[in-house]
Design an enzyme around this catalytic site. Structure first.
Site, PDB file in Angstrom:
ATOM      1  N   GLU A  24      -3.641   2.795  -0.529  1.00 25.59           N
ATOM      2  CA  GLU A  24      -4.595   3.390  -1.477  1.00 25.59           C
ATOM      3  C   GLU A  24      -4.513   2.783  -2.873  1.00 25.59           C
ATOM      4  OE1 GLU A  24      -2.934   5.090   0.781  1.00 25.59           O
ATOM      5  OE2 GLU A  24      -4.455   6.188   1.918  1.00 25.59           O
ATOM      6  N   HIS A  64      -3.084  17.426   4.561  1.00 31.13           N
ATOM      7  CA  HIS A  64      -4.421  16.979   4.951  1.00 31.13           C
ATOM      8  C   HIS A  64      -5.475  18.061   4.698  1.00 31.13           C
ATOM      9  CE1 HIS A  64      -2.000  14.035   7.145  1.00 31.13           C
ATOM     10  NE2 HIS A  64      -3.081  13.305   7.330  1.00 31.13           N
TER      11      HIS A  64
END
Lengths: 333, 344
Positions: free
Chosen positions: A70, A139
């Site tokens: 990322e 998540h």
């Protein structure tokens, strides 16, 4: 129904997922500088299938699969934007934004200001938020408050398919960095979406999704739909006005204030933690501007400062729903 | 500023001039900081001039660079204007960043200079992104990331190099190994002898070169640029060099001694290259003296101009956040000042 839909011409029924994909498809067709990148966005179609089949039309150069890194690919998006590209960067789960926080907060958000306004930063970061999938706390987060709070970033969070399309298109066309927070539980939600490729929703404009006289409910993302259902269920008890702010920064204070002037009552419902958050910002602005219009204390509906647990029994306990909004409405009427 | 073509006598003289311009600018910045003239922090590049200028000589004016805490040298090497740089160091309105960036953030995106950077290791991902733009536009540009030995320990540097290597982007990763990451020596931060060994992990070429020799840097970056434009992807270059000053001005430097600094000064990049040009009959001591005088006068004029320049207006603090301003900030530009004066 929001004013955009009344004036936007032809519409088509589609899901939030399809609306987002259409927004990207149209902008990819319109502007060669636009490209999409992220983990599994190509052949795989995105982990939530939002990018879907885009790679078939636009190829791997414009729908780019990235390594799992990322900081690297968000940073590359920032560097690409500073040099004239218009990247749409997908970060699979908003919980992972922390991995790229440096590039978002110190580079993307600050470059234009630190350089005296002498660069544009047309980068869009799309990411998914929200619980309800029994995915546990790494998540399931709802983190838009971090970014709406951080100077130099525009943040939007659509609650309907039309908002999803119109806001994502505005984000891609904007020369400012815009983060698009998609609640993953409503990807299947259907609604009418304008088909005009020039249909956009300006950043910083709220939508009155339902007009009402008694209580203003500012609801975001999944809670927009749940509150609209609640409003119908409660029609005999209270007439709810439902506002989707859509854009969290800039925030359309005036539309909310105008509603509170009419109703005198406010509930703010957002799936983020309650302390120091998105709710607090809406409340603070209304207290500053409309204190004397209020007939009852304001109520907040959100996550009670916990992470999102795994066990279905526990997750259902902490995730706010229409029932929680109902309790809050009961408190103010 | 004219381009630097190291294949010509004019180009070589220009390279020397540019190295000296960095030295003179930084000598002045160090003195001004010590005198309390400059606000904030100042991180000097002195000793590393051959790396910036050698790399700039190998690049075309349209190429992109990203920079570090020690950005003055990269800016001057890229051809930025010392008057606007000095104004930025003073926080004045006519500085490169209108006084919003300061020494650590000077940028000129138009000129391909994507910013000095206050975050160690943040430049390489940006360079990968600039290389991605160049690759997508197929416009024969490359992006070069300058970063320090300390940054090689940062995860985002690895991610950036891996991404550029995997995608075959026209990027060049140039480590300025000045032997210290802030106050800790290189060998305490890395378990390899040469940082260029890390290139193996990405299956790209990696070289360690003499970063005190402007010609060696120019040659290595020229090769890397050719590779990049041929579509063969990035190159990882480690230039061995030395930071004459502390990490920041005012650093008391308990981590090294004068002897070590003197040993490196023996290899001074400006003295070395000047002597080489004299030996080749391309320069005389007198000619170098007049270069010095001319550049010293340029820097003096830049300082005087910066001292006399106007500071930014208070309302400018609320500007430049966005291309399309948000009402949340715009309102502050319109509010009356706390002292009762008018912001505008």
């Amino acid at each position: 129904m929001s004013t955009e839909l009344e004036t936007a011409g032809e519409t088509e029924t589609m899901t939030v997922r399809e609306a987002l994909r259409e927004a990207m498809r149209e902008e990819l067709r319109r502007d060669e500088d636009v490209f999409v990148m992220g983990e599994d966005v190509g052949t795989f179609g995105g982990v939530f299938q939002v990018t879907g089949d885009l790679v078939e039309e636009f190829g791997e150069e414009r729908i780019r699969d990235t390594p799992i890194s990322e900081a690297g690919f968000v940073g590359a998006g920032v560097g690409a934007a500073a040099t004239g590209s218009r990247p749409v960067v997908e970060v699979m789960f908003s919980d992972f934004l922390g991995v790229s926080m440096e590039q978002i907060t110190n580079q993307m958000a600050k470059m234009r200001y630190m350089f005296g306004g002498k660069t544009e930063m047309p980068v869009t970061i799309r990411t998914t938020e929200g619980g309800g999938q029994r995915a546990a706390s790494q998540h399931s987060g709802t983190v838009h408050t971090w970014f709406a709070h951080f100077p130099g970033i525009k943040a939007v969070a659509p609650g309907t398919p039309a908002a999803a399309k119109g806001l994502l298109k505005s984000a891609i066309r904007s020369n400012d960095p815009v983060m698009v927070f998609e609640n993953k539980v409503i990807y299947e939600q259907e609604g009418e979406v304008p088909t005009d490729p020039d249909f956009t929703i300006p950043l910083g404009e709220a939508s009155v999704e339902r007009e009402g006289e008694d209580v203003t409910v500012v609801a975001t993302q999944r809670l927009v739909g749940e509150t609209l259902e609640l409003a119908e269920d409660m029609a005999d008890e209270a007439d709810l006005e439902v506002i989707d702010p859509r854009s969290l920064y800039p925030l359309d204070t005036e539309t909310i204030a105008e509603s509170v002037r009419k109703t005198g009552r406010l509930v703010v419902a957002d799936e983020s933690p309650l302390s120091y958050g998105t709710h607090a910002e809406v409340v603070a602005r209304i207290v500053e501007e409309e204190f004397f219009s209020l007939d009852a204390p304001i109520q907040r509906v959100g996550v009670a400062d916990t992470h999102i647990p795994f066990s279905p029994d526990l997750e259902d306990e902490v995730i706010p729903t229409g029932d929680d909004v109902r309790e809050a409405v009961d408190q103010v009427i | 500023m004219p381009p630097i073509d190291m294949g010509t006598e004019e180009g070589r003289i220009e390279a020397l001039r540019r190295m000296y311009r960095i030295r003179a600018f930084e000598d002045a910045a160090g003195d001004l900081f010590a005198d309390g003239e400059l606000p904030g922090f100042v991180h000097l590049y002195k000793g590393e001039e051959a790396v910036g200028v050698g790399a700039a000589a190998a690049l075309e004016p349209d190429d992109y660079i990203t920079s570090t805490h020690r950005g003055h040298g990269h800016c001057i090497a890229k051809g930025l204007d010392t008057e606007k740089m000095m104004a930025e160091l003073y926080g004045k309105a006519n500085g490169y960043c209108n006084g919003k960036g300061g020494s650590m953030h000077i940028a000129d995106v138009e000129a391909g200079m994507l910013g000095a950077n206050g975050i160690v290791g943040a430049g390489p991902p940006l360079a990968t992104g600039a290389a991605l733009t160049a690759h997508r536009n197929d416009d024969d540009r490359v992006a070069l990331a300058f970063f320090g030995d300390g940054a090689v320990a940062q995860g985002q540097v690895h991610e950036a190099v891996n991404l550029a290597a995997t995608w075959g982007l026209p990027a060049i990763f140039l480590v300025e190994n000045n032997q210290y990451g802030e106050g800790t020596p290189m060998e305490k931060q890395h378990n390899v002898e040469n940082l260029s060994e890390t290139a193996e992990a990405y299956n790209i070429p990696g070289f360690t070169i003499d970063g005190m020799d402007v010609t060696a840097v120019e040659e290595a970056v020229t090769e890397a640029r050719k590779r990049a434009l041929a579509g063969d992807g990035p190159t990882f270059i480690e230039a061995d060099t030395y930071r004459y000053e502390g990490h920041f001005e005012g650093d008391h430097q308990p981590y090294r001694d004068e002897e070590e600094i003197e040993a490196w000064r023996e290899k001074d990049p400006i003295d070395q290259f000047k002597q080489r040009l004299i030996d080749r009959g391309e320069l005389t001591e007198d000619e170098f003296e007049s270069i010095r005088e001319e550049i010293d006068a340029e820097i003096d004029a830049a300082i005087e101009s910066a001292q006399q320049a106007d500071p930014p207006e208070p309302h400018e603090a609320y500007e430049d956040m966005f291309a399309e301003p948000a009402p949340e900030i715009a309102q502050f530009a319109e509010l009356p000042r706390a002292d009762g004066g008018d912001r505008r």
